[in-house]
Write a protein that holds these residues in place. Structure first.
Motif, PDB file in Angstrom:
ATOM      1  N   GLY A 152       0.817  -1.213   0.000  1.00 20.95           N
ATOM      2  CA  GLY A 152       0.000   0.000   0.000  1.00 20.95           C
ATOM      3  C   GLY A 152       0.842   1.252   0.000  1.00 20.95           C
ATOM      4  N   LEU A 153       1.934   1.232   0.768  1.00 18.33           N
ATOM      5  CA  LEU A 153       2.819   2.390   0.856  1.00 18.33           C
ATOM      6  C   LEU A 153       3.465   2.696  -0.484  1.00 18.33           C
ATOM      7  N   LEU A 154       4.048   1.701  -1.145  1.00 17.17           N
ATOM      8  CA  LEU A 154       4.751   1.924  -2.406  1.00 17.17           C
ATOM      9  C   LEU A 154       3.791   2.349  -3.511  1.00 17.17           C
ATOM     10  N   ASN A 155       2.600   1.765  -3.545  1.00 15.52           N
ATOM     11  CA  ASN A 155       1.620   2.185  -4.552  1.00 15.52           C
ATOM     12  C   ASN A 155       1.210   3.635  -4.353  1.00 15.52           C
ATOM     13  N   GLY A 156       1.002   4.032  -3.094  1.00 16.69           N
ATOM     14  CA  GLY A 156       0.629   5.415  -2.819  1.00 16.69           C
ATOM     15  C   GLY A 156       1.741   6.386  -3.164  1.00 16.69           C
ATOM     16  N   VAL A 157       2.979   6.042  -2.806  1.00 17.97           N
ATOM     17  CA  VAL A 157       4.128   6.899  -3.127  1.00 17.97           C
ATOM     18  C   VAL A 157       4.301   7.020  -4.634  1.00 17.97           C
ATOM     19  N   ALA A 158       4.133   5.906  -5.349  1.00 19.07           N
ATOM     20  CA  ALA A 158       4.308   5.926  -6.800  1.00 19.07           C
ATOM     21  C   ALA A 158       3.308   6.863  -7.467  1.00 19.07           C
ATOM     22  N   ILE A 159       2.049   6.785  -7.067  1.00 13.63           N
ATOM     23  CA  ILE A 159       1.029   7.662  -7.670  1.00 13.63           C
ATOM     24  C   ILE A 159       1.299   9.120  -7.307  1.00 13.63           C
ATOM     25  N   THR A 160       1.740   9.359  -6.070  1.00  8.77           N
ATOM     26  CA  THR A 160       2.072  10.726  -5.653  1.00  8.77           C
ATOM     27  C   THR A 160       3.204  11.292  -6.511  1.00  8.77           C
ATOM     28  N   ILE A 161       4.227  10.488  -6.770  1.00  5.70           N
ATOM     29  CA  ILE A 161       5.347  10.936  -7.609  1.00  5.70           C
ATOM     30  C   ILE A 161       4.874  11.225  -9.030  1.00  5.70           C
ATOM     31  N   ILE A 162       4.063  10.326  -9.570  1.00 10.09           N
ATOM     32  CA  ILE A 162       3.594  10.490 -10.953  1.00 10.09           C
ATOM     33  C   ILE A 162       2.831  11.800 -11.119  1.00 10.09           C
ATOM     34  N   VAL A 163       1.903  12.063 -10.209  1.00 12.52           N
ATOM     35  CA  VAL A 163       1.129  13.311 -10.295  1.00 12.52           C
ATOM     36  C   VAL A 163       2.057  14.515 -10.138  1.00 12.52           C
ATOM     37  N   GLY A 164       3.036  14.407  -9.232  1.00  6.65           N
ATOM     38  CA  GLY A 164       3.969  15.516  -9.034  1.00  6.65           C
ATOM     39  C   GLY A 164       4.797  15.825 -10.270  1.00  6.65           C
ATOM     40  N   GLN A 165       5.105  14.796 -11.082  1.00  8.34           N
ATOM     41  CA  GLN A 165       5.932  14.993 -12.284  1.00  8.34           C
ATOM     42  C   GLN A 165       5.150  15.555 -13.464  1.00  8.34           C
ATOM     43  N   PHE A 166       3.822  15.577 -13.359  1.00  9.19           N
ATOM     44  CA  PHE A 166       3.029  16.142 -14.448  1.00  9.19           C
ATOM     45  C   PHE A 166       3.378  17.619 -14.677  1.00  9.19           C
ATOM     46  N   SER A 167       3.785  18.311 -13.627  1.00  9.64           N
ATOM     47  CA  SER A 167       4.134  19.727 -13.786  1.00  9.64           C
ATOM     48  C   SER A 167       5.353  19.885 -14.701  1.00  9.64           C
ATOM     49  N   LYS A 168       6.318  18.970 -14.598  1.00  5.66           N
ATOM     50  CA  LYS A 168       7.498  19.032 -15.467  1.00  5.66           C
ATOM     51  C   LYS A 168       7.159  18.603 -16.886  1.00  5.66           C
ATOM     52  N   ILE A 169       6.267  17.619 -17.002  1.00  7.23           N
ATOM     53  CA  ILE A 169       5.922  17.096 -18.327  1.00  7.23           C
ATOM     54  C   ILE A 169       5.074  18.090 -19.119  1.00  7.23           C
ATOM     55  N   PHE A 170       4.163  18.795 -18.418  1.00 10.93           N
ATOM     56  CA  PHE A 170       3.268  19.724 -19.113  1.00 10.93           C
ATOM     57  C   PHE A 170       3.738  21.173 -19.032  1.00 10.93           C
ATOM     58  N   GLY A 171       4.761  21.421 -18.223  1.00 12.29           N
ATOM     59  CA  GLY A 171       5.348  22.755 -18.207  1.00 12.29           C
ATOM     60  C   GLY A 171       4.634  23.771 -17.353  1.00 12.29           C
ATOM     61  N   PHE A 172       4.001  23.366 -16.257  1.00 11.82           N
ATOM     62  CA  PHE A 172       3.383  24.337 -15.342  1.00 11.82           C
ATOM     63  C   PHE A 172       3.919  24.079 -13.933  1.00 11.82           C
ATOM     64  N   THR A 173       3.481  24.870 -12.986  1.00  6.97           N
ATOM     65  CA  THR A 173       3.931  24.746 -11.601  1.00  6.97           C
ATOM     66  C   THR A 173       2.726  24.547 -10.689  1.00  6.97           C
ATOM     67  N   PHE A 174       2.790  23.532  -9.838  1.00 10.70           N
ATOM     68  CA  PHE A 174       1.712  23.288  -8.876  1.00 10.70           C
ATOM     69  C   PHE A 174       1.757  24.333  -7.763  1.00 10.70           C
ATOM     70  N   ASP A 175       0.586  24.842  -7.404  1.00  6.09           N
ATOM     71  CA  ASP A 175       0.482  25.741  -6.258  1.00  6.09           C
ATOM     72  C   ASP A 175       0.107  24.977  -4.990  1.00  6.09           C
ATOM     73  N   GLU A 176      -0.533  23.819  -5.160  1.00  2.00           N
ATOM     74  CA  GLU A 176      -0.987  23.039  -4.010  1.00  2.00           C
ATOM     75  C   GLU A 176       0.074  22.029  -3.590  1.00  2.00           C
ATOM     76  N   LYS A 177      -0.007  21.626  -2.324  1.00  2.00           N
ATOM     77  CA  LYS A 177       0.964  20.695  -1.767  1.00  2.00           C
ATOM     78  C   LYS A 177       0.491  19.254  -1.845  1.00  2.00           C
ATOM     79  N   TYR A 178      -0.819  19.022  -1.690  1.00  2.00           N
ATOM     80  CA  TYR A 178      -1.334  17.660  -1.558  1.00  2.00           C
ATOM     81  C   TYR A 178      -1.970  17.161  -2.851  1.00  2.00           C
ATOM     82  N   LEU A 179      -2.041  15.850  -2.955  1.00  2.00           N
ATOM     83  CA  LEU A 179      -2.465  15.196  -4.192  1.00  2.00           C
ATOM     84  C   LEU A 179      -3.895  15.561  -4.584  1.00  2.00           C
ATOM     85  N   LEU A 180      -4.821  15.498  -3.630  1.00  2.00           N
ATOM     86  CA  LEU A 180      -6.227  15.728  -3.957  1.00  2.00           C
ATOM     87  C   LEU A 180      -6.451  17.139  -4.499  1.00  2.00           C
ATOM     88  N   GLU A 181      -5.804  18.123  -3.863  1.00  2.00           N
ATOM     89  CA  GLU A 181      -5.949  19.495  -4.343  1.00  2.00           C
ATOM     90  C   GLU A 181      -5.369  19.641  -5.752  1.00  2.00           C
TER      91      GLU A 181
END
Length: 600
Positions: A152-181
């Motif tokens: 459960g831990l590794l799956n959650g961390v993996a999804i968190t990393i993937i969503v976090g990297q979308f900012s680099k892939i699409f070229g924008f910057t996240f303003d929120e800290k948490y995944l749901l936001e």
């Protein structure tokens, strides 16, 4: 001559101690020339895979790309000497980097130098926690976080990393800290997509999968990043606002102790403990699987020490926390790596790049690194395995699902803390409320559990009970309640004259609360005319009875060597009593006959 013998003996003793302290030395001392070709090939492959991953994980951690390279060199050399696994490769890991970033980023408050110092401080703390655990032989903690919790831990961390990297892939910057936001603001963020950056990410994906298709054994991540960097350099794509990692300060790292503020460092103590726990458990799962595949054992306590020393070495060489890297270990094994020499070869190659070849690294596009991290994280995701637990073990399924959702909804650090607490609660629940059985005999006279299969039946007049956990003060009351409940149930079906407790699984250490509870049970049973027998651990129990002034034998609790002897002695006692009653009955009949004749 005698002096020579003593010198030889001293040398042998010294070597044995040195080999025990540095298991890698023993492997190197017995190195076979036939292994060299495989180790060199595996070392080259590991270095090729580790280079782009180390740079990407440095970006994830929030430090310079060169720090990712430093985090490979000394830790790999240290583990080659102190580790007991011949295949394991240590280095930057997705989970450890995600944890460090989650802890350090808020504390650094945008100060890059402070961020780096806090990263090194947390790495040192993690190393010291590992050394403390090794000193107290806490390698058993490898089993503390169960496999479902880690899933459960590794799956959650993996999804968190993937969503976090979308900012680099699409070229924008996240303003929120948490995944749901972040997911909630997805439509707004996608409207800010930077097309050249997205095209670079798509190109990286295409190159990666083309390489995987044409040359499956080649390092596809390295080629994909190299192509992206070459395009940025050749066509000046930075003029189109394509983000790159920028200047990489290469050269030899300056060995230094981390500089930190005591007040802030206090905030890192418990996260470092969590990180040490997660890193060690993850590393042990990888190390054990490859050790079993290659037919040897590893020492969990020495692995704790090796991980601690590797982390301290990483921090002192300006790196960040490391763990066992499953993907690089798999590459090592797939290329036939035989010994820890693979780590040495890979470390030397990475060191050459870090010292002499960092100039081209500044052209690597951030979008390409984001793609590499996403691909690496996708390999960690195994939601099907979590769902599969639902049918095999529902309790394990709930543990995995709870940890997974906690990491997604409340963050990586709280999720890891919850995972550790779940592991603790799972252990306490197992010890405090274990399984228990009522035992009987089957047709062959073998003692076994009474269950719905009807392969065994109860022994007339005897109640045999087994409690599957060590008895201590916090489960003694539960033991007493369960024993009396099951005794009462059997006593309703047939008269019970003797209660036999299997002492082997439950009486493992002296506990005054347990001994007092035994006395209470004995008193209750004696009032009902029932004797109490403890079967197994005879010498130990007699010693405990003497220390606590408890009475054993005919006037107290009977102690037998094992269950079979206890049952045999009880049956002999019953037979003797029945024979005595029969003799008394015959004697009474004879007396009555004599009296009748005399009266006549």
């Amino acid at each position: 001559m005698i002096t020579t013998y003593f010198i030889i003996i001293e040398v042998v003793v010294l070597l044995s101690r040195l080999y025990g302290f540095m298991p890698g030395l023993e492997t190197f001392s017995r190195y076979e020339r036939s292994w060299l070709k495989d180790d060199v090939r595996a070392g080259l492959s590991v270095a090729a895979v580790a280079l782009p991953v180390a740079i990407a994980y440095a970006q994830l951690t929030g430090v310079n790309a060169a720090v990712g390279l430093y985090s490979c060199v000394l830790p790999m050399l240290i583990y080659a000497l102190f580790g007991t696994s011949r295949q394991l490769i240590v280095g930057p890991d997705a989970a450890t980097c995600a944890v460090i970033a989650a802890v350090v980023t808020p504390l650094a408050a945008g100060d890059s130098l402070k961020h780096w110092q806090l990263v090194m401080t947390m790495t040192v703390m993690t190393g010291f926690w590992c050394l403390i655990a090794s000193r107290f032989k806490l390698g058993v903690l490898a089993d503390f976080l169960s496999k479902p919790i880690l899933m459960g831990l590794l799956n959650g961390v993996a999804i968190t990393i993937i969503v976090g990297q979308f900012s680099k892939i699409f070229g924008f910057t996240f303003d929120e800290k948490y995944l749901l936001e972040r997911l909630g603001g997805a439509p707004s963020y996608l409207s800010q997509t930077h097309i050249p950056t997205l095209l670079m990410a798509i190109l990286t994906v295409v190159v990666y999968f083309v390489m995987k298709r044409l040359k499956p054994t080649w390092p596809a991540s390295m080629f994909a990043i190299a192509v992206g960097g070459a395009l940025v350099w050749a066509f000046h794509l930075t003029d189109y606002d394509v983000a790159v990692i920028g200047s990489v300060a290469g050269g030899l790292p300056s060995f230094q102790a981390p500089v930190f503020n005591i007040g802030i460092a206090r905030e890192l103590v418990m996260p470092a403990l969590n990180l040490a726990m997660v890193s060690f458990v993850s590393m042990m799962l990888t190390a054990r699987s490859f050790a079993a595949k290659n037919g040897y054992d590893i020492d969990a306590d020495k692995e704790f020490k090796a991980l601690g020393l590797a982390n301290i070495a990483s921090a002192l060489s300006q790196g960040f926390a490391v763990s066992g890297a499953d993907s690089r270990t798999a590459v090592n094994d797939a290329n036939g790596g035989k010994t820890q020499l693979v780590s040495v070869i890979a470390a030397v190659l990475i060191a050459v790049v870090a010292v002499f070849l960092t100039a081209p690294l500044e052209f690597i596009p951030s979008a390409a690194l984001g793609v590499v991290l996403v691909i690496a994280s996708v390999h960690l995701i195994d939601l099907k395995a979590i769902w599969g637990l639902r049918l095999r073990d529902r309790q394990a399924f709930y543990l995995a699902l709870t940890t997974f959702l906690a990491v997604l909804f409340i963050g990586v650090i709280p999720g890891i803390t919850l995972a550790v607490l779940l592991g603790l609660f799972q252990f306490l629940r197992t010890v405090m409320r274990p399984t228990d059985q009522v035992l009987g005999l089957d047709a062959k006279g073998i003692i076994r559990s009474l269950d719905s299969s009807d392969k065994a039946s109860s022994v007339p007049g005897v109640f045999i009970y087994r409690f599957n956990s060590p008895l201590t003060y916090f489960n003694a009351t539960y033991f007493k309640r369960r024993l009396l409940e099951r005794f009462a149930r059997q006593n309703q079906l047939e008269t019970v004259e003797c209660v036999i407790i299997d002492a082997v699984p439950c009486f493992t250490h002296l506990d005054l609360s347990v001994m007092a509870m035994l006395t209470d049970i004995d008193v209750l049973l004696r009032k009902r005319g029932v004797s109490l027998v403890l079967a197994g651990r005879k010498r130990q129990l007699i010693s405990w009875f003497e220390q606590t002034d408890m009475v054993s034998g005919e006037e107290g609790i009977t102690i037998r060597s094992d269950l079979y002897l206890a049952l045999k002695m009880q049956q002999s006692h019953v037979a003797a009593c029945e024979a005595q009653q029969l003799d008394d009955s015959h004697s009474d009949d004879s007396t009555e006959t004599v009296l009748t004749h005399s009266q006549i």
